[in-house]
Design a protein around this motif. Structure first.
Motif, mmCIF file in Angstrom:
data_model
loop_
_atom_site.group_PDB
_atom_site.id
_atom_site.type_symbol
_atom_site.label_atom_id
_atom_site.label_comp_id
_atom_site.label_asym_id
_atom_site.label_seq_id
_atom_site.Cartn_x
_atom_site.Cartn_y
_atom_site.Cartn_z
ATOM 1 N N ASN A 129 0.815 -1.214 0.000
ATOM 2 C CA ASN A 129 0.000 0.000 0.000
ATOM 3 C C ASN A 129 0.847 1.263 0.000
ATOM 4 O O ASN A 129 0.516 2.252 -0.677
ATOM 5 N N LEU B 61 0.924 4.097 -2.959
ATOM 6 C CA LEU B 61 0.716 5.505 -2.628
ATOM 7 C C LEU B 61 1.803 6.368 -3.273
ATOM 8 O O LEU B 61 1.526 7.465 -3.783
ATOM 9 N N VAL C 102 -4.141 -5.334 -1.432
ATOM 10 C CA VAL C 102 -4.549 -4.126 -2.144
ATOM 11 C C VAL C 102 -6.039 -3.886 -1.900
ATOM 12 O O VAL C 102 -6.855 -4.789 -2.038
ATOM 13 N N CYS D 35 -6.957 2.006 -2.444
ATOM 14 C CA CYS D 35 -5.728 2.130 -3.239
ATOM 15 C C CYS D 35 -6.050 2.314 -4.714
ATOM 16 O O CYS D 35 -5.490 3.188 -5.386
#
Length: 226
Positions: free
Chosen positions: A103, A107, A127, A131
């Motif tokens: 994650n 990002l 995930v 996301c």
């Protein structure tokens, strides 16, 4: 002729044939090769085989990235695919580490790679819909999104596709057990031009909390008695 005597174009071409580790090793030999390693043109495509690779410093993320894939084919994927309430403490700790790694990386992709055209995630059980929502918002040129065996993906991702996937041409949600037929039909209705594939997804048994399972079993027994 020494390698450093080659011009920048030739060096970039040479580096393009090397894997990430080899590029990094070569970059350590001199400043000129380090500059080649840091050239954004070298990093339009990235492929990773495990979450552990995401922590290494042998690649660069930037606006030049167009094609990204994280494909994790390992027995450990089976552990991450277990419903959270069924995991023991060791399994939870193992999965939490991977969840944060994947994650956090995605990002960074959202923040640094606005020109991403293709994203493939396979075996990335951690995930989440959030996301994918962020990726769709921050990567408006995304044309291909392939999700395979991403068990936390739900109809919320499909809804995000209808809202923010304006450039999307191909969508795969294979073996995503929390996708429903209703969600798939909504994508087909709202985005008729998208090539949608959902192998096994809507036919798999979705996650249920223990109390919900008990209610279903109780209702089933009552139905049999009738």
């Amino acid at each position: 002729m020494h390698i450093t005597q080659l011009n920048r174009e030739c060096l970039l071409h040479l580096f393009s044939f090397l894997d990430k580790n080899s590029r990094k090793s070569l970059a350590k030999t001199c400043h000129k090769l380090l500059e080649v390693f840091q050239d954004p043109l070298l990093w339009s495509l990235l492929h990773f085989h495990s979450p552990a690779e995401l922590k290494k410093d042998n690649f660069l993320l930037g606006p030049a990235l167009k094609y990204l894939s994280i494909c994790w084919y390992s027995e450990r994927v089976k552990v991450c695919n277990i419903e959270d309430w069924m995991k023991n403490n060791f399994q939870k700790d193992f999965c939490n580490r991977h969840e944060n790694t994947v994650n956090d990386f995605l990002l960074e992709v959202c923040n640094r790679c606005p020109n991403l055209l293709s994203l493939t995630l396979s075996g990335c059980s951690h995930v989440t819909d959030d996301c994918i929502l962020l990726l769709l918002k921050n990567c408006p040129n995304l044309k291909t999104l392939k999700l395979e065996n991403c068990v936390r993906i739900t109809d919320q991702t499909l809804e995000a596709v209808t809202l923010y996937g304006g450039s999307l041409q191909t969508l795969h949600v294979d073996f995503c057990r929390n996708i429903t037929q209703t969600g798939l039909e909504r994508v087909r209705e709202k985005c008729p031009s998208v090539m949608l594939r959902a192998e096994r997804s809507a036919n798999m048994i979705p996650d249920n909390k223990p109390e919900k399972k008990l209610m279903l079993e109780k209702a089933s027994r009552q139905w049999v008695q009738l």
